[in-house]
Design an enzyme around this catalytic site. Structure first.
Site, PDB file in Angstrom:
ATOM      1  N   HIS A 125       0.822  -1.227   0.000  1.00 47.14           N
ATOM      2  CA  HIS A 125       0.000   0.000   0.000  1.00 47.14           C
ATOM      3  C   HIS A 125       0.848   1.265   0.000  1.00 47.14           C
ATOM      4  O   HIS A 125       0.356   2.336   0.326  1.00 47.14           O
ATOM      5  CB  HIS A 125      -0.942   0.007   1.222  1.00 47.14           C
ATOM      6  CG  HIS A 125      -1.952  -1.105   1.175  1.00 47.14           C
ATOM      7  ND1 HIS A 125      -2.651  -1.505   2.278  1.00 47.14           N
ATOM      8  CD2 HIS A 125      -2.349  -1.916   0.157  1.00 47.14           C
ATOM      9  CE1 HIS A 125      -3.463  -2.515   1.950  1.00 47.14           C
ATOM     10  NE2 HIS A 125      -3.288  -2.786   0.659  1.00 47.14           N
ATOM     11  N   CYS A 154       7.794  20.118 -11.442  1.00 51.17           N
ATOM     12  CA  CYS A 154       6.775  20.678 -12.352  1.00 51.17           C
ATOM     13  C   CYS A 154       5.778  21.583 -11.637  1.00 51.17           C
ATOM     14  O   CYS A 154       4.855  22.116 -12.248  1.00 51.17           O
ATOM     15  CB  CYS A 154       6.021  19.541 -13.055  1.00 51.17           C
ATOM     16  SG  CYS A 154       4.887  18.665 -11.968  1.00 51.17           S
TER      17      CYS A 154
HETATM   18  C1  BV8 Z   1      -8.244  -2.191  -5.253  1.00 54.17           C
HETATM   19  C2  BV8 Z   1      -4.647   3.807   2.704  1.00 54.17           C
HETATM   20  C3  BV8 Z   1      -8.834  -2.410  -7.547  1.00 54.17           C
HETATM   21  C4  BV8 Z   1      -3.189   3.906   2.975  1.00 54.17           C
HETATM   22  C5  BV8 Z   1      -5.655   1.615   2.730  1.00 54.17           C
HETATM   23  C6  BV8 Z   1     -15.757  -0.890  -3.640  1.00 54.17           C
HETATM   24  C7  BV8 Z   1     -15.159   0.200  -4.264  1.00 54.17           C
HETATM   25  C8  BV8 Z   1     -13.774   0.282  -4.411  1.00 54.17           C
HETATM   26  C9  BV8 Z   1     -12.975  -0.748  -3.964  1.00 54.17           C
HETATM   27  C10 BV8 Z   1     -13.590  -1.812  -3.357  1.00 54.17           C
HETATM   28  C11 BV8 Z   1     -14.950  -1.917  -3.182  1.00 54.17           C
HETATM   29  N1  BV8 Z   1     -15.214  -3.084  -2.538  1.00 54.17           N
HETATM   30  C12 BV8 Z   1     -14.071  -3.729  -2.283  1.00 54.17           C
HETATM   31  C13 BV8 Z   1     -13.092  -2.986  -2.789  1.00 54.17           C
HETATM   32  C14 BV8 Z   1     -11.714  -3.284  -2.740  1.00 54.17           C
HETATM   33  C15 BV8 Z   1     -11.107  -2.491  -1.570  1.00 54.17           C
HETATM   34  C16 BV8 Z   1     -11.400  -3.269  -0.295  1.00 54.17           C
HETATM   35  O1  BV8 Z   1     -10.797  -4.278  -0.066  1.00 54.17           O
HETATM   36  N2  BV8 Z   1     -12.373  -2.790   0.513  1.00 54.17           N
HETATM   37  C17 BV8 Z   1     -12.725  -3.562   1.697  1.00 54.17           C
HETATM   38  C18 BV8 Z   1     -12.558  -2.721   2.953  1.00 54.17           C
HETATM   39  C19 BV8 Z   1     -14.169  -4.043   1.513  1.00 54.17           C
HETATM   40  N3  BV8 Z   1      -9.696  -2.459  -1.868  1.00 54.17           N
HETATM   41  C20 BV8 Z   1      -9.203  -1.432  -2.569  1.00 54.17           C
HETATM   42  O2  BV8 Z   1      -9.806  -0.424  -2.889  1.00 54.17           O
HETATM   43  C21 BV8 Z   1      -7.748  -1.631  -2.975  1.00 54.17           C
HETATM   44  N4  BV8 Z   1      -7.633  -1.383  -4.364  1.00 54.17           N
HETATM   45  O3  BV8 Z   1      -8.869  -3.166  -4.949  1.00 54.17           O
HETATM   46  O4  BV8 Z   1      -8.072  -1.744  -6.558  1.00 54.17           O
HETATM   47  C22 BV8 Z   1     -10.198  -1.750  -7.544  1.00 54.17           C
HETATM   48  C23 BV8 Z   1     -10.304  -0.432  -7.932  1.00 54.17           C
HETATM   49  C24 BV8 Z   1     -11.581   0.157  -7.987  1.00 54.17           C
HETATM   50  C25 BV8 Z   1     -12.731  -0.575  -7.643  1.00 54.17           C
HETATM   51  C26 BV8 Z   1     -12.590  -1.907  -7.205  1.00 54.17           C
HETATM   52  C27 BV8 Z   1     -11.335  -2.503  -7.142  1.00 54.17           C
HETATM   53  C28 BV8 Z   1      -6.869  -0.656  -2.211  1.00 54.17           C
HETATM   54  C29 BV8 Z   1      -6.559  -1.227  -0.848  1.00 54.17           C
HETATM   55  C30 BV8 Z   1      -5.653  -0.273  -0.060  1.00 54.17           C
HETATM   56  C31 BV8 Z   1      -6.502   0.740   0.633  1.00 54.17           C
HETATM   57  N5  BV8 Z   1      -5.682   1.632   1.438  1.00 54.17           N
HETATM   58  N6  BV8 Z   1      -5.156   2.645   3.417  1.00 54.17           N
HETATM   59  C32 BV8 Z   1      -3.036   4.364   4.384  1.00 54.17           C
HETATM   60  O5  BV8 Z   1      -3.360   5.513   4.678  1.00 54.17           O
HETATM   61  O6  BV8 Z   1      -2.595   3.529   5.197  1.00 54.17           O
HETATM   62  S1  BV8 Z   1      -6.314   0.272   3.530  1.00 54.17           S
HETATM   63  C33 BV8 Z   1      -5.928   0.253   5.183  1.00 54.17           C
HETATM   64  O7  BV8 Z   1      -6.384  -1.035   5.627  1.00 54.17           O
HETATM   65  C34 BV8 Z   1      -4.432   0.279   5.499  1.00 54.17           C
HETATM   66  O8  BV8 Z   1      -3.632   0.545   4.392  1.00 54.17           O
HETATM   67  C35 BV8 Z   1      -4.147  -1.114   6.024  1.00 54.17           C
HETATM   68  O9  BV8 Z   1      -2.957  -1.547   5.513  1.00 54.17           O
HETATM   69  C36 BV8 Z   1      -5.282  -1.897   5.475  1.00 54.17           C
HETATM   70  C37 BV8 Z   1      -5.555  -3.208   6.162  1.00 54.17           C
HETATM   71  O10 BV8 Z   1      -5.811  -2.952   7.550  1.00 54.17           O
HETATM   72  P1  BV8 Z   1      -5.018  -3.859   8.606  1.00 54.17           P
HETATM   73  O11 BV8 Z   1      -3.566  -3.710   8.363  1.00 54.17           O
HETATM   74  O12 BV8 Z   1      -5.566  -5.248   8.579  1.00 54.17           O
HETATM   75  O13 BV8 Z   1      -5.356  -3.137   9.966  1.00 54.17           O
HETATM   76  P2  BV8 Z   1      -6.654  -3.339  10.872  1.00 54.17           P
HETATM   77  O14 BV8 Z   1      -6.666  -2.244  11.880  1.00 54.17           O
HETATM   78  O15 BV8 Z   1      -7.836  -3.545   9.989  1.00 54.17           O
HETATM   79  O16 BV8 Z   1      -6.389  -4.740  11.612  1.00 54.17           O
HETATM   80  C38 BV8 Z   1      -5.328  -4.850  12.538  1.00 54.17           C
HETATM   81  C39 BV8 Z   1      -5.443  -6.236  13.157  1.00 54.17           C
HETATM   82  O17 BV8 Z   1      -4.360  -6.403  14.056  1.00 54.17           O
HETATM   83  C40 BV8 Z   1      -6.721  -6.416  13.967  1.00 54.17           C
HETATM   84  O18 BV8 Z   1      -7.294  -7.677  13.619  1.00 54.17           O
HETATM   85  C41 BV8 Z   1      -6.236  -6.429  15.429  1.00 54.17           C
HETATM   86  O19 BV8 Z   1      -6.987  -7.349  16.203  1.00 54.17           O
HETATM   87  C42 BV8 Z   1      -4.834  -6.941  15.276  1.00 54.17           C
HETATM   88  N7  BV8 Z   1      -3.903  -6.465  16.311  1.00 54.17           N
HETATM   89  C43 BV8 Z   1      -3.877  -5.263  16.927  1.00 54.17           C
HETATM   90  N8  BV8 Z   1      -2.825  -5.225  17.777  1.00 54.17           N
HETATM   91  C44 BV8 Z   1      -2.189  -6.419  17.680  1.00 54.17           C
HETATM   92  C45 BV8 Z   1      -2.871  -7.220  16.744  1.00 54.17           C
HETATM   93  N9  BV8 Z   1      -2.480  -8.479  16.432  1.00 54.17           N
HETATM   94  C46 BV8 Z   1      -1.380  -8.964  17.064  1.00 54.17           C
HETATM   95  N10 BV8 Z   1      -0.667  -8.252  17.965  1.00 54.17           N
HETATM   96  C47 BV8 Z   1      -1.044  -7.000  18.297  1.00 54.17           C
HETATM   97  N11 BV8 Z   1      -0.315  -6.297  19.202  1.00 54.17           N
HETATM   98 ZN    ZN Z   2       5.938  16.975 -10.744  1.00 52.33          ZN
END
Ligand code: BV8
Ligand code: ZN
Length: 249
Positions: A125, A154
């Site tokens: 990402h 630019c």
């Molecule tokens: C794509 C920005 C093709 C960067 C992020 C409708 C319209 C458009 C797209 C979609 C749609 N429906 C589905 C999609 C696809 C969409 C998607 O998956 N949506 C989901 C939510 C339904 N994906 C996309 O859009 C991707 N692109 O598919 O392109 C496309 C294009 C157009 C239309 C369709 C498809 C782009 C994905 C990237 C998005 N960008 N963020 C930033 O600012 O960071 S996503 C965001 O969530 C972060 O980047 C992060 O990396 C990502 C995943 O989150 P996690 O890392 O899992 O974090 P989270 O908090 O959720 O979980 C943490 C876990 O750790 C928890 O379970 C917790 O219990 C655990 N934990 C906590 N502490 C601990 C621990 N475990 C162990 N030890 C600990 N100490």
């Molecule tokens: Zn530029």
């Protein structure tokens, strides 16, 4: 607490499988940086908890409210700059030193894996410490900037070099990630809620290709169900213990 996934007939002992593995691929999420003090996205103190945030990390916000979107990214980068890698990051860096072939795929944009010594990290990402120009495509490191950075080449407004919702991941990165999942003996999933695609599809690809899939997470997730073995616990505790069990202290 350790629980074995539904497919436990393939047996447990992740440490033994890591020790004998030729190729290990790891997928991490925000949970691996939580113990470094970097907030996750969907947990109780998660960044996405506030609806506004869901709107901030989108192409529309960057277009219509660039100052606000950038303020949020500058704030997050400030948090990350104060953070240090934790024992989970270091344990993953050690696995890379112990196995013949290793690939770390991360959804995180904080750069902490590289700071812990992991090499050739595949940032699915992007990276919060870089800005990208929408005009000429140049990418520059971000330091203490505030406001909307402008391209020195630019003059266009720049954007964080991260993948926002609705944006496609880099094709080469996706190819690398899919082959790393399809060609490994052990696929280890650490600290992700497994809800964001295409990253969340990688464990299934690994499993279909015959890899032993293990999940380490603070709570069960949809990925725990497809795992051969899942550990519910803090990765800062589980991973160092796993590495010590596999290769000694
Ligand atoms: C794509 C920005 C093709 C960067 C992020 C409708 C319209 C458009 C797209 C979609 C749609 N429906 C589905 C999609 C696809 C969409 C998607 O998956 N949506 C989901 C939510 C339904 N994906 C996309 O859009 C991707 N692109 O598919 O392109 C496309 C294009 C157009 C239309 C369709 C498809 C782009 C994905 C990237 C998005 N960008 N963020 C930033 O600012 O960071 S996503 C965001 O969530 C972060 O980047 C992060 O990396 C990502 C995943 O989150 P996690 O890392 O899992 O974090 P989270 O908090 O959720 O979980 C943490 C876990 O750790 C928890 O379970 C917790 O219990 C655990 N934990 C906590 N502490 C601990 C621990 N475990 C162990 N030890 C600990 N100490
Ligand atoms: Zn530029």
């Amino acid at each position: 607490m350790r629980t074995s996934g539904a497919a436990s007939e393939r047996g447990g002992d992740l440490a033994g499988r890591l020790r004998s593995a030729q190729r290990v691929t790891v997928l991490t999420g925000a949970g691996v940086s939580a113990e470094s003090g970097v907030p996750t996205f969907r947990g109780k103190d998660g960044l996405w908890r506030d609806r506004r945030v869901h709107e901030l990390a989108t192409p529309r916000a960057l277009l219509e409210e660039p100052d606000l979107a950038w303020e949020w990214y500058h704030w997050r980068r400030g948090l990350v700059n104060l953070a240090a890698p934790n024992s989970a990051h270091y344990a993953l860096a050690r696995i890379q030193d112990e196995v013949p072939s290793f690939c770390l795929l991360t959804q995180n944009v904080d750069g902490l894996h590289s700071r812990a010594g992991s090499r050739n990290v595949v940032e699915l990402h992007g990276n919060i410490h870089r800005a990208r120009c929408e005009g000429c495509g140049c990418v520059v490191p971000l330091a203490g900037e505030q406001g909307v950075p402008r391209c020195s080449t630019c003059g266009s407004a720049m954007r964080p070099d991260v993948v926002l919702f609705g944006e496609s991941l880099d094709e080469g990165v996706v190819r690398t990630a899919v082959s790393a999942a399809a060609e490994c003996d052990v696929f280890l999933v650490v600290g992700t809620s497994g809800v964001v695609y295409p990253a969340a599809a990688l464990p299934g690809i690994a499993r279909e290709s015959g890899a032993f899939v293990a999940v380490v997470n603070a709570e069960p997730t949809p990925l725990s169900e497809v795992a051969d073995e899942s550990f519910v616990g803090l990765c800062g505790e589980v991973l160092p213990a796993l590495v010590a069990q596999a290769w000694g202290p």
